[in-house]
Scaffold this motif. Structure first.
Motif, PDB file in Angstrom:
ATOM      1  N   THR A   1       0.835  -1.205   0.000  1.00 25.15           N
ATOM      2  CA  THR A   1       0.000   0.000   0.000  1.00 25.15           C
ATOM      3  C   THR A   1       0.868   1.253   0.000  1.00 25.15           C
ATOM      4  OG1 THR A   1      -1.731  -1.185   1.188  1.00 25.15           O
ATOM      5  CG2 THR A   1      -1.809   1.222   1.280  1.00 25.15           C
ATOM      6  N   LEU A   2       1.929   1.249   0.797  1.00 23.92           N
ATOM      7  CA  LEU A   2       2.788   2.429   0.883  1.00 23.92           C
ATOM      8  C   LEU A   2       3.698   2.563  -0.341  1.00 23.92           C
ATOM      9  CD1 LEU A   2       3.298   2.211   4.683  1.00 23.92           C
ATOM     10  CD2 LEU A   2       2.259   4.118   3.454  1.00 23.92           C
ATOM     11  N   ILE A   3       4.102   1.457  -0.936  1.00 22.52           N
ATOM     12  CA  ILE A   3       4.870   1.519  -2.193  1.00 22.52           C
ATOM     13  C   ILE A   3       4.011   2.179  -3.272  1.00 22.52           C
ATOM     14  CG2 ILE A   3       5.649   0.065  -4.124  1.00 22.52           C
ATOM     15  CD1 ILE A   3       7.857   0.165  -2.196  1.00 22.52           C
ATOM     16  N   ILE A   4       2.740   1.815  -3.318  1.00 23.55           N
ATOM     17  CA  ILE A   4       1.835   2.433  -4.293  1.00 23.55           C
ATOM     18  C   ILE A   4       1.736   3.934  -4.036  1.00 23.55           C
ATOM     19  CG2 ILE A   4      -0.591   2.592  -5.020  1.00 23.55           C
ATOM     20  CD1 ILE A   4      -0.713  -0.506  -4.537  1.00 23.55           C
ATOM     21  N   LYS A   5       1.593   4.306  -2.798  1.00 24.44           N
ATOM     22  CA  LYS A   5       1.517   5.727  -2.434  1.00 24.44           C
ATOM     23  C   LYS A   5       2.805   6.453  -2.843  1.00 24.44           C
ATOM     24  CE  LYS A   5       0.266   8.546   1.572  1.00 24.44           C
ATOM     25  NZ  LYS A   5      -0.093   8.528   2.986  1.00 24.44           N
ATOM     26  N   PHE A   6       3.945   5.820  -2.598  1.00 20.39           N
ATOM     27  CA  PHE A   6       5.234   6.403  -2.966  1.00 20.39           C
ATOM     28  C   PHE A   6       5.348   6.545  -4.489  1.00 20.39           C
ATOM     29  CE2 PHE A   6       9.645   6.133  -4.225  1.00 20.39           C
ATOM     30  CZ  PHE A   6      10.194   7.140  -3.458  1.00 20.39           C
ATOM     31  N   MET A   7       4.951   5.500  -5.213  1.00 24.70           N
ATOM     32  CA  MET A   7       5.028   5.545  -6.674  1.00 24.70           C
ATOM     33  C   MET A   7       4.120   6.645  -7.229  1.00 24.70           C
ATOM     34  SD  MET A   7       5.135   1.434  -7.280  1.00 24.70           S
ATOM     35  CE  MET A   7       5.596   1.284  -8.996  1.00 24.70           C
ATOM     36  N   ARG A   8       2.965   6.826  -6.620  1.00 26.47           N
ATOM     37  CA  ARG A   8       2.060   7.901  -7.064  1.00 26.47           C
ATOM     38  C   ARG A   8       2.720   9.266  -6.890  1.00 26.47           C
ATOM     39  NH1 ARG A   8      -3.342   5.067  -5.043  1.00 26.47           N
ATOM     40  NH2 ARG A   8      -3.982   4.251  -7.054  1.00 26.47           N
ATOM     41  N   LYS A   9       3.430   9.451  -5.786  1.00 22.67           N
ATOM     42  CA  LYS A   9       4.146  10.717  -5.567  1.00 22.67           C
ATOM     43  C   LYS A   9       5.163  10.943  -6.688  1.00 22.67           C
ATOM     44  CE  LYS A   9       4.217  11.643  -0.616  1.00 22.67           C
ATOM     45  NZ  LYS A   9       4.058  13.080  -0.563  1.00 22.67           N
ATOM     46  N   ALA A  10       5.893   9.887  -7.037  1.00 27.44           N
ATOM     47  CA  ALA A  10       6.896  10.003  -8.099  1.00 27.44           C
ATOM     48  C   ALA A  10       6.243  10.322  -9.442  1.00 27.44           C
ATOM     49  CB  ALA A  10       7.706   8.707  -8.187  1.00 27.44           C
ATOM     50  N   ILE A  11       5.126   9.688  -9.720  1.00 32.98           N
ATOM     51  CA  ILE A  11       4.418   9.928 -10.981  1.00 32.98           C
ATOM     52  C   ILE A  11       3.875  11.355 -11.029  1.00 32.98           C
ATOM     53  CG2 ILE A  11       2.369   9.275 -12.328  1.00 32.98           C
ATOM     54  CD1 ILE A  11       2.955   6.340 -11.327  1.00 32.98           C
ATOM     55  N   GLU A  12       3.417  11.889  -9.905  1.00 34.88           N
ATOM     56  CA  GLU A  12       2.933  13.271  -9.858  1.00 34.88           C
ATOM     57  C   GLU A  12       4.048  14.248 -10.211  1.00 34.88           C
ATOM     58  OE1 GLU A  12       1.191  13.924  -6.009  1.00 34.88           O
ATOM     59  OE2 GLU A  12      -0.387  12.444  -6.376  1.00 34.88           O
ATOM     60  N   ILE A  13       5.256  13.959  -9.768  1.00 33.29           N
ATOM     61  CA  ILE A  13       6.399  14.805 -10.128  1.00 33.29           C
ATOM     62  C   ILE A  13       6.597  14.723 -11.632  1.00 33.29           C
ATOM     63  CG2 ILE A  13       8.910  15.089  -9.955  1.00 33.29           C
ATOM     64  CD1 ILE A  13       8.652  13.993  -7.075  1.00 33.29           C
ATOM     65  N   ASP A  14       6.491  13.520 -12.179  1.00 35.93           N
ATOM     66  CA  ASP A  14       6.668  13.304 -13.607  1.00 35.93           C
ATOM     67  C   ASP A  14       5.671  14.129 -14.409  1.00 35.93           C
ATOM     68  OD1 ASP A  14       7.519  12.028 -16.061  1.00 35.93           O
ATOM     69  OD2 ASP A  14       5.747  10.759 -15.912  1.00 35.93           O
ATOM     70  N   ILE A  15       4.441  14.149 -13.990  1.00 38.00           N
ATOM     71  CA  ILE A  15       3.398  14.883 -14.716  1.00 38.00           C
ATOM     72  C   ILE A  15       3.747  16.369 -14.772  1.00 38.00           C
ATOM     73  CG2 ILE A  15       0.988  15.654 -14.571  1.00 38.00           C
ATOM     74  CD1 ILE A  15       0.355  12.840 -13.432  1.00 38.00           C
ATOM     75  N   GLU A  16       4.343  16.869 -13.704  1.00 40.27           N
ATOM     76  CA  GLU A  16       4.610  18.296 -13.629  1.00 40.27           C
ATOM     77  C   GLU A  16       5.940  18.718 -14.234  1.00 40.27           C
ATOM     78  OE1 GLU A  16       4.057  19.626  -9.641  1.00 40.27           O
ATOM     79  OE2 GLU A  16       2.072  18.733  -9.515  1.00 40.27           O
ATOM     80  N   LYS A  17       7.027  17.942 -13.979  1.00 39.88           N
ATOM     81  CA  LYS A  17       8.334  18.525 -14.295  1.00 39.88           C
ATOM     82  C   LYS A  17       9.362  17.604 -14.932  1.00 39.88           C
ATOM     83  CE  LYS A  17       7.766  21.668 -10.519  1.00 39.88           C
ATOM     84  NZ  LYS A  17       7.869  21.865  -9.140  1.00 39.88           N
ATOM     85  N   SER A  18       9.221  16.324 -14.851  1.00 41.01           N
ATOM     86  CA  SER A  18      10.324  15.478 -15.300  1.00 41.01           C
ATOM     87  C   SER A  18       9.808  14.225 -15.987  1.00 41.01           C
ATOM     88  CB  SER A  18      11.209  15.111 -14.103  1.00 41.01           C
ATOM     89  OG  SER A  18      10.449  14.412 -13.156  1.00 41.01           O
ATOM     90  N   SER A  19      10.731  13.385 -16.366  1.00 39.46           N
ATOM     91  CA  SER A  19      10.391  12.124 -17.017  1.00 39.46           C
ATOM     92  C   SER A  19      10.735  10.985 -16.058  1.00 39.46           C
ATOM     93  CB  SER A  19      11.191  12.004 -18.308  1.00 39.46           C
ATOM     94  OG  SER A  19      11.002  10.745 -18.877  1.00 39.46           O
ATOM     95  N   ILE A  20       9.797  10.068 -15.856  1.00 39.02           N
ATOM     96  CA  ILE A  20      10.026   8.985 -14.905  1.00 39.02           C
ATOM     97  C   ILE A  20       9.978   7.628 -15.596  1.00 39.02           C
ATOM     98  CG2 ILE A  20       7.606   8.908 -14.218  1.00 39.02           C
ATOM     99  CD1 ILE A  20       8.608   7.983 -11.431  1.00 39.02           C
ATOM    100  N   LYS A  21      10.900   6.775 -15.196  1.00 43.07           N
ATOM    101  CA  LYS A  21      10.895   5.384 -15.631  1.00 43.07           C
ATOM    102  C   LYS A  21      10.846   4.542 -14.362  1.00 43.07           C
ATOM    103  CE  LYS A  21      14.564   3.135 -17.559  1.00 43.07           C
ATOM    104  NZ  LYS A  21      15.507   2.798 -18.626  1.00 43.07           N
ATOM    105  N   ILE A  22       9.841   3.663 -14.298  1.00 44.57           N
ATOM    106  CA  ILE A  22       9.694   2.775 -13.147  1.00 44.57           C
ATOM    107  C   ILE A  22      10.068   1.364 -13.594  1.00 44.57           C
ATOM    108  CG2 ILE A  22       8.129   1.792 -11.432  1.00 44.57           C
ATOM    109  CD1 ILE A  22       6.445   4.352 -11.682  1.00 44.57           C
TER     110      ILE A  22
END
Length: 133
Positions: free
Chosen positions: A71-92
């Motif tokens: 559950t917390l990994i999902i929450k953490f990944m969502r935070k990373a994806i939100e950064i991606d939407i705004e400012k950077s490119s993310i690869k998981i």
């Protein structure tokens, strides 16, 4: 902002978060208090989001993960994806043992939940090594 490093234990994974955007979570994730374990990771990500790198490479290589940690990994990944939407490119990258079908399926499930591509990579050792006689 400093890099974050947390040494792995029998119950918690090694965490290596570099301010250049290379984020690694490796080992077993079965902490007794998942919220307490993930709290500094979330704080670091909040700080990182204020001035993120141009790219984020999040690699998750877990031998085992319990339900509360998932559950917390999902929450953490969502935070990373939100950064991606705004400012950077993310690869998981989700690494899994090729003999553990559940781990592969968990990566697929996360991809569906997050609605974000996740690269599923087998962590199989290539080739056999022998010591010289």
């Amino acid at each position: 902002m400093a890099n974050l490093y947390i040494e792995k234990t029998k119950k918690t994974p090694e965490i290596t978060f570099l301010k250049n955007g290379d984020l690694h979570i490796m080992g077993s994730c079965i902490p007794e208090d998942a919220n307490a374990f993930f709290h500094p990771l979330m704080l670091w990500m909040d700080d990182f989001s204020k001035k993120p790198s141009d790219t984020i490479n999040l690699t998750i290589d877990l031998e085992y993960i319990n339900t509360s940690s998932t559950t917390l990994i999902i929450k953490f990944m969502r935070k990373a994806i939100e950064i991606d939407i705004e400012k950077s490119s993310i690869k998981i990258i989700w690494k899994y043992d090729p003999e553990d079908e559940d781990a592969y399926e968990q990566g697929e499930m996360l991809q569906k939940i997050l609605k974000h591509p996740i690269l599923l990579v087998s962590n199989q050792i290539k080739g056999w090594f022998t010591s010289p006689s």
